[in-house]
Design an enzyme around this catalytic site. Structure first.
Site, PDB file in Angstrom:
ATOM      1  N   GLY A  10       1.080  -1.676   0.223  1.00 61.11           N
ATOM      2  CA  GLY A  10      -0.331  -0.115  -0.184  1.00 61.11           C
ATOM      3  C   GLY A  10       0.527   0.890  -0.147  1.00 61.11           C
ATOM      4  N   SER A  11       1.923   1.082  -0.394  1.00 64.41           N
ATOM      5  CA  SER A  11       3.367   1.764  -0.551  1.00 64.41           C
ATOM      6  C   SER A  11       2.875   2.930  -1.122  1.00 64.41           C
ATOM      7  CB  SER A  11       3.776   1.972  -1.350  1.00 64.41           C
ATOM      8  OG  SER A  11       4.315   1.040  -2.649  1.00 64.41           O
ATOM      9  N   MET A 106      -2.771   2.820  15.226  1.00 66.63           N
ATOM     10  CA  MET A 106      -1.572   1.980  15.780  1.00 66.63           C
ATOM     11  C   MET A 106      -1.252   3.695  16.789  1.00 66.63           C
ATOM     12  SD  MET A 106      -0.417   0.070  13.313  1.00 66.63           S
ATOM     13  CE  MET A 106      -0.462  -1.237  12.347  1.00 66.63           C
ATOM     14  N   HIS A 134     -13.735  10.789   9.788  1.00 66.53           N
ATOM     15  CA  HIS A 134     -12.990  11.090   9.267  1.00 66.53           C
ATOM     16  C   HIS A 134     -13.458  11.530   7.789  1.00 66.53           C
ATOM     17  CE1 HIS A 134     -12.104   7.658  11.697  1.00 66.53           C
ATOM     18  NE2 HIS A 134     -10.520   7.590  11.347  1.00 66.53           N
ATOM     19  N   LYS A 138     -12.132   7.549   3.016  1.00 67.04           N
ATOM     20  CA  LYS A 138     -12.495   6.609   4.235  1.00 67.04           C
ATOM     21  C   LYS A 138     -13.346   5.886   3.104  1.00 67.04           C
ATOM     22  CE  LYS A 138     -11.944   4.641   8.439  1.00 67.04           C
ATOM     23  NZ  LYS A 138     -10.539   4.000   8.213  1.00 67.04           N
TER      24      LYS A 138
HETATM   25  P1  NAD Z   1      -5.549   4.158   0.234  1.00 63.46           P
HETATM   26  O1  NAD Z   1      -6.662   4.391  -0.403  1.00 63.46           O
HETATM   27  O2  NAD Z   1      -4.941   5.706   0.070  1.00 63.46           O
HETATM   28  O3  NAD Z   1      -3.957   3.347  -0.106  1.00 63.46           O
HETATM   29  C1  NAD Z   1      -4.062   2.088  -0.984  1.00 63.46           C
HETATM   30  C2  NAD Z   1      -3.531   1.954  -0.451  1.00 63.46           C
HETATM   31  O4  NAD Z   1      -2.928   0.689  -0.852  1.00 63.46           O
HETATM   32  C3  NAD Z   1      -3.013   2.463  -2.368  1.00 63.46           C
HETATM   33  O5  NAD Z   1      -1.584   1.907  -2.309  1.00 63.46           O
HETATM   34  C4  NAD Z   1      -2.750   1.323  -3.136  1.00 63.46           C
HETATM   35  O6  NAD Z   1      -2.495   1.478  -4.537  1.00 63.46           O
HETATM   36  C5  NAD Z   1      -3.647  -0.154  -2.179  1.00 63.46           C
HETATM   37  N1  NAD Z   1      -3.951  -1.079  -3.617  1.00 63.46           N
HETATM   38  C6  NAD Z   1      -4.819  -1.061  -3.915  1.00 63.46           C
HETATM   39  N2  NAD Z   1      -5.913  -1.937  -4.625  1.00 63.46           N
HETATM   40  C7  NAD Z   1      -4.470  -2.738  -4.607  1.00 63.46           C
HETATM   41  C8  NAD Z   1      -4.667  -4.173  -5.665  1.00 63.46           C
HETATM   42  N3  NAD Z   1      -5.669  -4.619  -5.802  1.00 63.46           N
HETATM   43  N4  NAD Z   1      -3.134  -4.438  -5.223  1.00 63.46           N
HETATM   44  C9  NAD Z   1      -2.588  -4.293  -4.619  1.00 63.46           C
HETATM   45  N5  NAD Z   1      -2.740  -2.959  -3.650  1.00 63.46           N
HETATM   46  C10 NAD Z   1      -3.132  -2.479  -4.080  1.00 63.46           C
HETATM   47  O7  NAD Z   1      -5.991   4.488   1.430  1.00 63.46           O
HETATM   48  P2  NAD Z   1      -5.060   4.496   3.093  1.00 63.46           P
HETATM   49  O8  NAD Z   1      -5.987   6.206   3.521  1.00 63.46           O
HETATM   50  O9  NAD Z   1      -3.806   5.046   3.368  1.00 63.46           O
HETATM   51  O10 NAD Z   1      -6.124   3.722   4.061  1.00 63.46           O
HETATM   52  C11 NAD Z   1      -4.879   2.116   4.296  1.00 63.46           C
HETATM   53  C12 NAD Z   1      -5.801   1.598   4.912  1.00 63.46           C
HETATM   54  O11 NAD Z   1      -5.222   1.735   6.339  1.00 63.46           O
HETATM   55  C13 NAD Z   1      -7.410   1.572   4.929  1.00 63.46           C
HETATM   56  O12 NAD Z   1      -7.811   0.345   5.139  1.00 63.46           O
HETATM   57  C14 NAD Z   1      -7.277   2.792   6.052  1.00 63.46           C
HETATM   58  O13 NAD Z   1      -8.642   2.228   6.656  1.00 63.46           O
HETATM   59  C15 NAD Z   1      -6.266   1.838   6.958  1.00 63.46           C
HETATM   60  N6  NAD Z   1      -5.697   2.803   8.266  1.00 63.46           N
HETATM   61  C16 NAD Z   1      -5.500   2.146   9.357  1.00 63.46           C
HETATM   62  C17 NAD Z   1      -4.645   3.161  10.685  1.00 63.46           C
HETATM   63  C18 NAD Z   1      -4.080   2.779  11.759  1.00 63.46           C
HETATM   64  O14 NAD Z   1      -4.139   3.476  12.192  1.00 63.46           O
HETATM   65  N7  NAD Z   1      -4.371   1.311  11.275  1.00 63.46           N
HETATM   66  C19 NAD Z   1      -5.235   3.877   9.829  1.00 63.46           C
HETATM   67  C20 NAD Z   1      -4.968   4.432   8.518  1.00 63.46           C
HETATM   68  C21 NAD Z   1      -6.191   4.637   7.881  1.00 63.46           C
END
Ligand code: NAD
Length: 225
Positions: A10-11, A106, A134, A138
């Protein structure tokens, strides 16, 4: 000092980019995976090994990645939310062979808020309501954190009656979670606000540095703080 070899799933996302910004010199990023190169990565032969993975992607991506990890075990820190019960079980299954850390939030602050909820043990006079706000992008609603706090309250109170969290989506809010306890004569509010995304990124990197030293098992914030 030997660097921790990190793979990031998810980089290119909001959180992935934040992790890359927060990374310190004790980490070396080996893989940056996103929707553009993920399928290609899965097909690669003889991949260099990583010490730990960090995942901030989407549930369906994590699901395919778990299949890969079962064959190529390495510790993983996942912050992806919106997981189905079945996917949670799959994560737990993986924890039999490697260290798995999952937290819907986190930040240390939310872990402390969860701990603070324990003061309500034995105080049945309150009605509770959790609500969260949020940013408009989201995907899951209510948030994983709100569901985690609901579960925590139910376990503290010894019932399953805490109502479903209320969710608001809009603007660029990083995350606000509020727990209200309401009785006939008073009202208590506990609120956590994330002031930036780096708090989550730093938490994930810290968890990654910790779980590389752990035995297989399922870990979350309360196990490490
Ligand atoms: P985002 O949509 O900005 O990023 C998603 C990432 O997943 C991107 O890099 C995208 O390329 C990748 N991705 C999507 N489809 C893909 C596929 N088919 N194959 C490979 N990679 C794929 O989302 P975000 O805001 O960065 O959030 C990501 C997750 O983290 C969400 O579930 C969000 O709720 C969660 N989150 C958790 C915390 C925490 O503290 N645990 C904090 C913030 C967000």
């Amino acid at each position: 000092m030997k660097k921790i070899k990190l793979g990031l799933l998810g980089s290119s996302g909001r959180m992935g980019q934040e992790v890359l910004k927060a990374i310190s010199s004790n980490f070396e990023v080996i893989f940056e995976l996103d929707s553009k190169n993920f399928s290609q990565f899965l097909k690669l032969k003889n991949k260099p090994s990583v010490d730990v993975w960090i995942d901030f992607s989407q549930p369906e991506v994590l699901k395919s990645f778990l299949k890969y990890l079962k064959l190529n075990p390495a510790p993983i820190v996942s912050g992806t939310t919106g997981l189905s019960l079945a996917l949670e079980k799959e994560l737990e299954g993986l924890s039999k062979i490697t260290a798995v850390f999952w937290a819907p939030n986190m930040s240390i602050g939310v872990a402390l808020v969860a701990k603070a909820l324990e003061v309500f043990k034995g105080h049945q006079q309150y009605d509770f309501q959790i609500d969260e706000v949020h940013h408009k992008h989201k995907k899951d609603s209510p948030s994983g954190t709100a569901l985690f706090l609901q579960k925590k309250l139910d376990s503290v109170l010894g019932h399953k009656k805490t109502p479903a969290p209320l969710a608001t989506r809009g603007g660029g809010v990083f995350g606000i979670h509020r727990i209200q306890a309401l009785s006939d004569e008073e009202m208590i509010t506990i609120e956590h606000t994330a002031l930036n995304r780096s708090v989550f990124a730093k938490g994930a990197l810290w968890a990654a540095s910790q779980i590389t030293k752990k035995k297989p098992g399922f870990y979350t914030m309360k196990d490490l703080i």
